[in-house]
Structure formats: C-alpha cells, structure tokens
Design a protein around this motif. Structure first.
Motif, PDB file in Angstrom:
ATOM      1  N   VAL A  62       0.815  -1.219   0.000  1.00 25.24           N
ATOM      2  CA  VAL A  62       0.000   0.000   0.000  1.00 25.24           C
ATOM      3  C   VAL A  62       0.847   1.268   0.000  1.00 25.24           C
ATOM      4  O   VAL A  62       0.314   2.369  -0.184  1.00 25.24           O
ATOM      5  CB  VAL A  62      -0.970   0.035   1.206  1.00 25.24           C
ATOM      6  N   ASN A  63       2.142   1.122   0.185  1.00 25.62           N
ATOM      7  CA  ASN A  63       2.991   2.306   0.325  1.00 25.62           C
ATOM      8  C   ASN A  63       3.002   3.160  -0.938  1.00 25.62           C
ATOM      9  O   ASN A  63       3.236   4.369  -0.879  1.00 25.62           O
ATOM     10  CB  ASN A  63       4.420   1.888   0.683  1.00 25.62           C
ATOM     11  N   GLU A  64       2.725   2.545  -2.093  1.00 24.29           N
ATOM     12  CA  GLU A  64       2.690   3.311  -3.334  1.00 24.29           C
ATOM     13  C   GLU A  64       1.621   4.392  -3.293  1.00 24.29           C
ATOM     14  O   GLU A  64       1.821   5.496  -3.815  1.00 24.29           O
ATOM     15  CB  GLU A  64       2.453   2.376  -4.526  1.00 24.29           C
ATOM     16  N   VAL A  65       0.485   4.078  -2.668  1.00 26.36           N
ATOM     17  CA  VAL A  65      -0.582   5.071  -2.543  1.00 26.36           C
ATOM     18  C   VAL A  65      -0.188   6.152  -1.545  1.00 26.36           C
ATOM     19  O   VAL A  65      -0.364   7.351  -1.795  1.00 26.36           O
ATOM     20  CB  VAL A  65      -1.902   4.395  -2.112  1.00 26.36           C
ATOM     21  N   ILE A  66       0.346   5.748  -0.407  1.00 25.00           N
ATOM     22  CA  ILE A  66       0.727   6.712   0.621  1.00 25.00           C
ATOM     23  C   ILE A  66       1.804   7.652   0.112  1.00 25.00           C
ATOM     24  O   ILE A  66       1.823   8.850   0.439  1.00 25.00           O
ATOM     25  CB  ILE A  66       1.184   5.974   1.895  1.00 25.00           C
ATOM     26  N   ASP A  67       2.703   7.139  -0.702  1.00 28.74           N
ATOM     27  CA  ASP A  67       3.777   7.984  -1.238  1.00 28.74           C
ATOM     28  C   ASP A  67       3.254   9.123  -2.100  1.00 28.74           C
ATOM     29  O   ASP A  67       3.958  10.117  -2.324  1.00 28.74           O
ATOM     30  CB  ASP A  67       4.751   7.127  -2.066  1.00 28.74           C
ATOM     31  N   LYS A  68       2.043   9.008  -2.616  1.00 29.94           N
ATOM     32  CA  LYS A  68       1.483  10.045  -3.470  1.00 29.94           C
ATOM     33  C   LYS A  68       0.899  11.211  -2.672  1.00 29.94           C
ATOM     34  O   LYS A  68       0.491  12.218  -3.253  1.00 29.94           O
ATOM     35  CB  LYS A  68       0.407   9.440  -4.387  1.00 29.94           C
ATOM     36  N   VAL A  69       0.847  11.072  -1.337  1.00 34.52           N
ATOM     37  CA  VAL A  69       0.404  12.177  -0.483  1.00 34.52           C
ATOM     38  C   VAL A  69       1.510  13.217  -0.443  1.00 34.52           C
ATOM     39  O   VAL A  69       2.643  12.930  -0.031  1.00 34.52           O
ATOM     40  CB  VAL A  69       0.082  11.666   0.941  1.00 34.52           C
ATOM     41  N   THR A  70       1.201  14.422  -0.863  1.00 33.54           N
ATOM     42  CA  THR A  70       2.231  15.456  -0.985  1.00 33.54           C
ATOM     43  C   THR A  70       2.566  16.129   0.343  1.00 33.54           C
ATOM     44  O   THR A  70       3.646  16.693   0.486  1.00 33.54           O
ATOM     45  CB  THR A  70       1.799  16.526  -2.003  1.00 33.54           C
ATOM     46  N   LEU A  71       1.653  16.074   1.301  1.00 32.28           N
ATOM     47  CA  LEU A  71       1.904  16.663   2.613  1.00 32.28           C
ATOM     48  C   LEU A  71       2.798  15.719   3.418  1.00 32.28           C
ATOM     49  O   LEU A  71       2.353  14.659   3.863  1.00 32.28           O
ATOM     50  CB  LEU A  71       0.594  16.895   3.353  1.00 32.28           C
ATOM     51  N   THR A  72       4.036  16.113   3.644  1.00 30.33           N
ATOM     52  CA  THR A  72       4.986  15.222   4.318  1.00 30.33           C
ATOM     53  C   THR A  72       4.526  14.815   5.720  1.00 30.33           C
ATOM     54  O   THR A  72       4.563  13.624   6.062  1.00 30.33           O
ATOM     55  CB  THR A  72       6.372  15.878   4.375  1.00 30.33           C
ATOM     56  N   PRO A  73       4.076  15.737   6.595  1.00 33.62           N
ATOM     57  CA  PRO A  73       3.614  15.307   7.924  1.00 33.62           C
ATOM     58  C   PRO A  73       2.436  14.337   7.853  1.00 33.62           C
ATOM     59  O   PRO A  73       2.372  13.379   8.623  1.00 33.62           O
ATOM     60  CB  PRO A  73       3.217  16.621   8.601  1.00 33.62           C
TER      61      PRO A  73
END
Length: 447
Positions: A409-420
């Motif tokens: 699932v990390n591929e989806v999470i990596d697309k979140v642009t907000l680092t925090p």
C-alpha cells in the motif's frame, strides 16, 4: 425489502420541521429531491453502479434523526486531540451533520476565504448557493443523493474567492456523537474560484460505540486554473455505515487530487463522479483500503472526459483480511471530441486469507480516436517465495506478512504530498496491520 417507505413517511410528517431549521436556498430544492426519491427509491443491486452493495438493507434499520437540531453535549476543541504532528492546520469541526460554530479557531485564513456553516452562508449569500447547490449532485440520478438533499439541514461550506492561494491546510474533523442509534445527513459544498487553490483534510471519527448511518454528499467546483487537494480519512468503527457521494467539476487548466483512505469502518460505500469540462484539466484519484473481520468497502468511480487535452490518473489498492469484502468499479469515459486524452486506471488488491473477497471492474469507454488510455486490475495473495525468503533471514512470519502488506500500500501513501500527513498515515497503517486500534494518541473521544 422496501426501506424507502419509512423515509417517505418521515418527510411527509416532518417537512415543515426540517425546513424550519434550514435555509431558503437549501429548502428550494428539497421538494424536488423528495419527489425524485419517491419516484426512484434506493438503487437496487441490478443497477450497474450498485451491484456490489445492498443499499436497501443498509437503510432498513430504524435510526433516530436530530431534526430539531438539539444540542449535542460535546466540546470537540477540549475533547479532541487528533492533530497530525508537525502539520499546521486551520482546524474546524462538524458534529454529526452540523458545523460546530460555538468556538471557532483563531485561523489565519486569507481575506475572503470562508469555512463555516452551509446554512448560515446560504442565508447570507443565497445567490451563490443557488448557483452551485445540487447543480452536479443530481437528485434524479441517484437515490442516496436525493435522500440526503431532502433531509440535510446544515453542512459545511468552503469558499475560496478568485486568485486566493490558501497555503495552510484546512482540516475538518467529522465527529459522530450520539447516545442512541443515529442517522446523519452531512452536506459539503466546496467552491474554488478562478486561479484559487486550497488543500482540505477531512477526518471521520466516531465518539460513541453506537450504530451510525451516515449519508454524505460533497459537491466541489474547481474553476479555471484553480487547484484542489482533498484528503479523506475514515477511522470510525465496525458499527458505522457510510454512503458517501463525491461530485467534482473541473474547468480548463484546473488541478484536482483526491486521496481516500479507509482504515476503520463497518460498511462503506463511496461514489466519486469527476467531470473534466475544460481543456487542459488534470485529476488524480488515489485510494487505500485496509479491512478485516467482516468489513465491507465499495468504491465506485467515474471520470468523465468531456474536453480535449485532459489527463486523469487513478490508483486504488486494497488489503483484505479475515472475511472482509472489497469492491472497486472504475469507469473512465472519453466523450466525442475529447481528443489528446491521457488516462491511466489501476486497481491492485491483496487478499490475505482465503475467506476475503474482492470484486473489481475497471472500465474504459472511448468515443475519441486520438487518446492514450490504459486500465488494469490484479487480485492476489501474499507471495510465498518472499515470505520464505524473509523467514530464512530470521524475520517472524507475522512481521514478514506485515512488511509485505505495508510495502503493497505504500505506493498510494507515497502520493500524499503533505509530508507530515504522509508520515502519519504510514504510522496509522502500520498499527492497523499490527491489529491495533490505532486511535489517535491523546484523543479523549476515542478512549
């Protein structure tokens, strides 16, 4: 089963009460929504877009409604401590289906930006609400949208005027709070005018261990050269039923990204309709679902390319454990004249047990001859060779399974642009895979 009748009878008995606690622009479309609901009712599983969820059964139980707008005994600013570390936000609350306006934060929103009660804004600016409200959320085309429109009395309004850039994330906590079984009809209207931009984070939580039935309709209008980032995180409980319809309309050269994360739920049915009306518009839809026990998550999306030179990217990933059920149906429609369209749609799913079930249906419907479009879907289990390799190196089986699921699932999470927020999601997803409740630390409501 015919669950519509109880809502028809309710509206006929309480129409004046419902309207009395709302605003004229919301009431102006209420009767039409009721007539559409009487005519069409709830969609059955014979309807293509609802084939994987029995809507009639979800709405059959008798839930209470707060039509009198009675006070809910909760001060979310005192009770709720669910901030994302290192993420500075303008924080607002919606308690059940009403904007909490008793104590508003000292926000630093730019001049002209409004985040507040839909009912109050409708009374102060009826012309703006009349221009947008229900324009893309067609009550004649969907029974849940019709039901929400005929019962919703308040909601959330986000208005960003022309050319304004909202740098600070607007965070909205939706809290379900009740001492009895409750039905909540939440309404959201988002207006991003020409050249403006905003980033919204919606978090759904349940404060009480009660069955909740939530209908939610979100309308988002993104004008020319405008940008909207919308993050929706669901962390409720297994007694919660949610039917959410999101409608987005984009004009020329606009940018939209929508990230939908489901970590805790009972039964969830999300519908997303996105219309690309102007040339050069771009959209991104990302979804991540983690479900176990007998949880059910159904995501149905439509990306409607109506103009040329538009781009869409869609990625949904599911990890299903125990006897959980997942469904994904994504349709990309490229209309006549929408030349130079570029579209990619992917749905990838992991069933961790033989009892888990996944239904997937990616679709392309193309009526233009100069496009680049692709779609695909996979359903599989954890890789035995990878598990064996990791166990040979001393990693316990449980930990090896967790690492593989998280990497998936990390591929989806990596697309979140907000680092925090991205770091926080990694933390929550890892705890979820470990079987922990992963309620936010310091949140008194969730203890």
């Amino acid at each position: 089963m015919n669950s519509e009748q109880q809502y028809i009878d309710l509206y006929r008995q309480a129409a004046s009460l419902i309207a009395g606690h709302s605003a004229p622009p919301l009431n102006a479309v209420r009767q039409k929504a009721f007539e559409d609901f009487v005519r069409n009712g709830f969609p059955s599983q014979k309807v293509e877009r609802y084939k994987y969820t029995d809507i009639d059964a979800l709405f059959a139980p008798d839930y209470g409604l707060n039509l009198n707008r009675l006070d809910i005994p909760v001060n979310p600013y005192d009770a709720f401590r669910c901030d994302v570390p290192n993420l500075s936000t303008s924080l607002y609350f919606v308690v059940n289906d009403a904007f909490y306006n008793r104590l508003l934060p000292k926000s630093t929103l730019p001049e002209g930006v409004v985040v507040g009660s839909l009912r109050d804004f409708a009374e102060a600016h009826p012309d703006i609400i009349a221009r947008y409200y229900t324009r893309i959320a067609d009550t004649a085309a969907d029974g849940i949208t019709a039901l929400n429109t005929m019962l919703a009395q308040d909601g959330l309004l986000v208005y960003v005027p022309r050319g304004v850039q909202v740098e600070r994330t607007i965070q909205v906590i939706n809290i379900l709070r009740s001492d009895v079984n409750l039905m909540v009809n939440r309404r959201v209207l988002i207006i991003i005018e020409e050249g403006a931009s905003a980033r919204l984070l919606f978090c759904d939580h349940a404060a009480d261990d009660r069955p909740f039935l939530t209908t939610q309709v979100i309308e988002a209008y993104v004008a020319e050269r405008a940008a909207l980032e919308l993050y929706c995180l669901e962390e409720t409980h297994y007694k919660n039923t949610r039917a959410s319809n999101l409608y987005i309309e984009q004009q020329a050269d606009s940018r939209v990204s929508h990230h939908l994360i489901t970590l805790h739920n009972g039964t969830t049915r999300n519908r997303t309709d996105l219309i690309l009306r102007g040339e050069g518009a771009e959209c991104t839809l990302n979804g991540c679902v983690v479900a176990d026990r007998r949880q059910h998550v159904d995501n149905n999306t439509l990306i409607d390319h109506q103009a040329a030179h538009c781009t869409s990217n869609e990625l949904y990933k599911y990890v299903l454990d125990d006897e959980a059920t997942g469904a994904f149906a994504g349709r990309v429609l490229v209309r006549h004249g929408a030349q130079k369209t570029v579209s990619q749609e992917r749905n990838q799913n992991l069933c961790s047990t033989p009892q888990a079930r996944m239904y997937t249906q990616p679709m392309l419907e193309i009526y233009a001859d100069d496009v680049k479009c692709s779609h695909g879907s996979t359903v599989g289990q954890l890789n035995d060779a990878a598990l064996f390799y990791m166990r040979q190196r001393g990693i316990p089986l449980h930990e090896a399974r967790l690492l593989l699921q998280f990497a998936f699932v990390n591929e989806v999470i990596d697309k979140v642009t907000l680092t925090p927020l991205r770091d926080r999601l990694r933390y929550l997803v890892e705890k979820r895979f470990r079987g922990e409740l992963s309620k936010c630390e310091g949140c008194k409501l969730c203890r």
